[in-house]
Enzyme design. Structure first.
Site, PDB file in Angstrom:
ATOM      1  N   GLY A   9     -15.680  -8.385  -3.957  1.00 14.44           N
ATOM      2  CA  GLY A   9     -15.097  -7.805  -2.733  1.00 14.44           C
ATOM      3  C   GLY A   9     -15.332  -6.311  -2.752  1.00 14.44           C
ATOM      4  N   SER A 128      -2.038   1.835  -5.131  1.00 14.08           N
ATOM      5  CA  SER A 128      -1.713   2.738  -4.030  1.00 14.08           C
ATOM      6  C   SER A 128      -2.521   4.011  -4.121  1.00 14.08           C
ATOM      7  CB  SER A 128      -0.231   3.100  -4.043  1.00 14.08           C
ATOM      8  OG  SER A 128       0.020   4.061  -3.029  1.00 14.08           O
ATOM      9  N   LYS A 182       4.820  -2.658  -5.564  1.00 14.95           N
ATOM     10  CA  LYS A 182       3.938  -2.048  -4.549  1.00 14.95           C
ATOM     11  C   LYS A 182       4.536  -2.212  -3.154  1.00 14.95           C
ATOM     12  CE  LYS A 182       0.506  -0.024  -2.560  1.00 14.95           C
ATOM     13  NZ  LYS A 182       0.214  -0.437  -1.276  1.00 14.95           N
ATOM     14  N   HIS A 185       7.223   0.244  -2.748  1.00 15.65           N
ATOM     15  CA  HIS A 185       6.566   1.547  -2.525  1.00 15.65           C
ATOM     16  C   HIS A 185       6.258   1.734  -1.042  1.00 15.65           C
ATOM     17  CE1 HIS A 185       2.881   3.835  -1.714  1.00 15.65           C
ATOM     18  NE2 HIS A 185       3.244   4.633  -2.700  1.00 15.65           N
ATOM     19  N   ASN A 186       5.679   0.706  -0.442  1.00 14.01           N
ATOM     20  CA  ASN A 186       5.307   0.831   0.966  1.00 14.01           C
ATOM     21  C   ASN A 186       6.528   0.940   1.870  1.00 14.01           C
ATOM     22  OD1 ASN A 186       2.717   0.536  -0.051  1.00 14.01           O
ATOM     23  ND2 ASN A 186       2.042  -0.671   1.701  1.00 14.01           N
ATOM     24  N   GLU A 189       7.619   4.326   1.620  1.00 13.75           N
ATOM     25  CA  GLU A 189       6.629   5.139   2.364  1.00 13.75           C
ATOM     26  C   GLU A 189       6.982   5.160   3.859  1.00 13.75           C
ATOM     27  OE1 GLU A 189       2.402   4.083   1.559  1.00 13.75           O
ATOM     28  OE2 GLU A 189       2.221   3.694   3.698  1.00 13.75           O
ATOM     29  N   ARG A 446      36.882 -13.915  10.682  1.00 11.45           N
ATOM     30  CA  ARG A 446      36.213 -15.114  10.169  1.00 11.45           C
ATOM     31  C   ARG A 446      37.229 -16.194   9.806  1.00 11.45           C
ATOM     32  NH1 ARG A 446      34.126 -14.709   5.505  1.00 11.45           N
ATOM     33  NH2 ARG A 446      32.508 -16.276   5.746  1.00 11.45           N
TER      34      ARG A 446
HETATM   35  C1  6PG Z   1      -0.953   2.918  -0.183  1.00  7.12           C
HETATM   36  C2  6PG Z   1      -0.693   2.602   1.254  1.00  7.12           C
HETATM   37  C3  6PG Z   1      -1.609   1.512   1.739  1.00  7.12           C
HETATM   38  C4  6PG Z   1      -1.760   1.407   3.233  1.00  7.12           C
HETATM   39  C5  6PG Z   1      -0.486   1.070   3.951  1.00  7.12           C
HETATM   40  C6  6PG Z   1      -0.535   1.420   5.421  1.00  7.12           C
HETATM   41  O1  6PG Z   1      -0.021   2.773  -0.951  1.00  7.12           O
HETATM   42  O2  6PG Z   1      -2.076   3.325  -0.497  1.00  7.12           O
HETATM   43  O3  6PG Z   1       0.619   2.197   1.401  1.00  7.12           O
HETATM   44  O4  6PG Z   1      -1.219   0.326   1.132  1.00  7.12           O
HETATM   45  O5  6PG Z   1      -2.311   2.572   3.719  1.00  7.12           O
HETATM   46  O6  6PG Z   1      -0.311  -0.303   3.817  1.00  7.12           O
HETATM   47  O7  6PG Z   1       0.451   0.675   5.998  1.00  7.12           O
HETATM   48  P1  6PG Z   1       0.692   0.506   7.533  1.00  7.12           P
HETATM   49  O8  6PG Z   1      -0.637   0.271   8.182  1.00  7.12           O
HETATM   50  O9  6PG Z   1       1.584  -0.665   7.578  1.00  7.12           O
HETATM   51  O10 6PG Z   1       1.316   1.782   7.989  1.00  7.12           O
END
Ligand code: 6PG
Length: 476
Positions: A9, A128, A182, A185-186, A189, A446
């Protein structure tokens, strides 16, 4: 010819990771579904190291040293499953398959279990740092069999970003742990980006300053506690001028934030784990709201807001308030993200070391920041810290920042500037520290409509109040 690792890939990420490996002295077999990418890489970058081009997975298996190591860099989802299936046909027990794509950690768990039956060791590796990081040093989050990691560590740690001599790569845990981290992390982000965007929106709404002038504010912030890659690129984006119109770039971009779905995964997973990640969720929702252009169009002419724009007497004091509000909100978002790892450890029997995660996020990845050093230190002080907010350093930041944070959220809401990230973080903070929460009322509701029972503050047990009839409480 033989090679120490194979990459299948060769789109951007695979291409760059293959070059990164070769530049670090590892011999790399190159495979791609279509031969052109293999030939192009060798033609353009063949002098960077030892590449062994192959044209089939059989050939790939034949040229690799044992145990074979194959890095799969194809699209997450069915494409990854297809390649793994094909690989399983040509590999032998003991060989190692590494998925470096943005896979969902549940898929990684499933694949790991399936390959284990064939004796093949599967690694789900979070990578990342985008294309630049893949080439020059990403942050790497490997999850899989700990013993097999020994066969990967020298390579992964060599190609990772290095901070003060420490590689931004460490063993995270078994099966899906690497991809889980990961994913978190996102999510973080997304939250961080949303908070920075809210800070910009507030400054832009309240001050008579251009994006380029506001870039200077972010640049100043970048030399303090907020120093990070995301603030740094914010400066660049805000300074950027559109070539065609001469207008600020941010003003010519359609204001609808897109997403590939990893933030969504984070929130879905958090809901299942029962971990409140309101900062991340609001960031995902905010992208959603921005993209509902039809509704926004109709609302614009219909729904009223307050008159005028935010009024600020002291410009510098306001900027400092926004900085503190951003820092406090960011702290909450990170605390929530790290809380997911604690919860996943319980759910999946992992032992993700949150301090180690903070360490490998200090470089290479999108959320790399000075702040991660503070987080690492917090977990050094207390490995099982229940929330980052309880670490003395961060508690002090909240003590210093909370009044500014409240002023900023008040001003924003009074003047109609949407700050879902700032305000939900503050609400989380206030809920966590409250003496009593109105959850008691919800328990009463409830119990009344569904006899769902409640616990009492003064003695153990579950109770149902006598809502009708004689009014007698019964123990259930
Ligand atoms: C990273 C980024 C990578 C990607 C994001 C963008 O850690 O290098 O997070 O994984 O650029 O997934 O995410 P979106 O398109 O959902 O904003």
């Amino acid at each position: 010819p033989s090679a120490q690792i194979g990459v299948t890939g060769l789109a951007t990420m695979g291409h760059n990771l293959a070059r990164n490996l070769a530049r670090h002295g590892f011999s790399v077999a190159l495979h791609n579904r279509t031969q052109e990418r293999v030939d192009a890489l060798v033609a353009q970058h063949g002098d960077e190291g030892t590449f062994v081009p192959v044209s089939s997975l059989e050939e790939l298996a034949a040229v690799l040293e044992r145990p074979r190591r194959v890095l799969v860099m194809v699209k997450a989802g069915p494409a990854t499953d297809a390649v793994i299936d094909d690989l399983a046909g040509v590999l032998e027990p003991g060989d190692i398959v590494i998925d470096g794509g943005n896979a969902h950690f549940a898929d990684t768990r499933r694949r790991e279990a399936a390959l284990k039956e064939k004796g093949i060791r599967f690694f789900g590796v979070g990578v990342s740092g985008g294309e630049e990081g893949a080439l020059n040093g990403p942050s790497i989050m490997p999850g899989g069999d700990r013993e097999a990691y020994q066969a990967l560590a020298p390579m992964l740690e060599a190609i990772a970003a290095q901070v003060g001599g420490t590689p931004c790569c460490t063993y995270i845990g078994p099966d899906g742990a690497g991809h889980f981290v990961k994913m978190v992390h996102n999510g973080i982000e997304y939250a961080d980006m949303q908070l920075i965007a809210e800070a910009y929106d507030l400054l832009r709404s309240a001050l008579d300053e251009t994006p380029a002038q506001l870039a200077d504010v972010f640049e100043t912030w970048n030399s303090g506690d907020l120093e990070s890659f995301l603030i740094e690129i914010t400066v660049r984006v805000l300074r950027h001028v559109d070539g065609a119109t001469g207008r600020p770039f941010v003003d010519v971009v359609v204001d609808e934030a897109e997403q590939k779905g990893t933030g969504l995964w984070t929130v879905q997973t958090a809901l299942e784990l029962g971990v409140p990640v309101s900062g991340i969720a609001e960031a995902v929702f905010a992208r959603g709201v921005s993209s509902h252009s039809g509704q926004r169009e109709r609302a614009r002419g219909l729904l009223p807001g307050p008159a005028g724009r935010p009024h600020v007497d002291d410009r510098d004091a306001f900027v400092e308030d926004v900085r503190k509000a951003l820092y406090a909100s960011k702290l909450v978002a990170y605390a929530q993200g790290f809380d997911m790892m604690r919860s996943a450890n319980e759910r999946y029997g992992w032992d993700i070391d949150r301090g180690a995660v903070a360490t490998i996020w200090r470089g290479g990845c999108i959320i790399r920041a000075r702040f991660l050093d503070r987080i690492r230190e917090a977990y050094d002080r207390e490995r099982e810290l229940p929330s980052l907010l309880f670490d003395a350093y961060f508690t002090q930041a909240l003590v210093d920042g909370q009044e500014a944070w409240r002023r900023v959220v008040s001003l924003a809401t009074a003047s109609g500037v949407p700050v879902p990230g700032f305000s939900s973080a503050l609400a989380y903070y206030d809920a966590l520290r409250a003496d009593r929460l109105p959850a008691a009322l919800i328990q009463g509701q409830r119990d009344l409509f569904g006899a769902h029972t409640y616990r009492r503050v003064d003695r153990p047990g579950s109770f149902h109040a006598g809502w009708s009839g004689d009014g007698q409480e019964e123990e259930r």
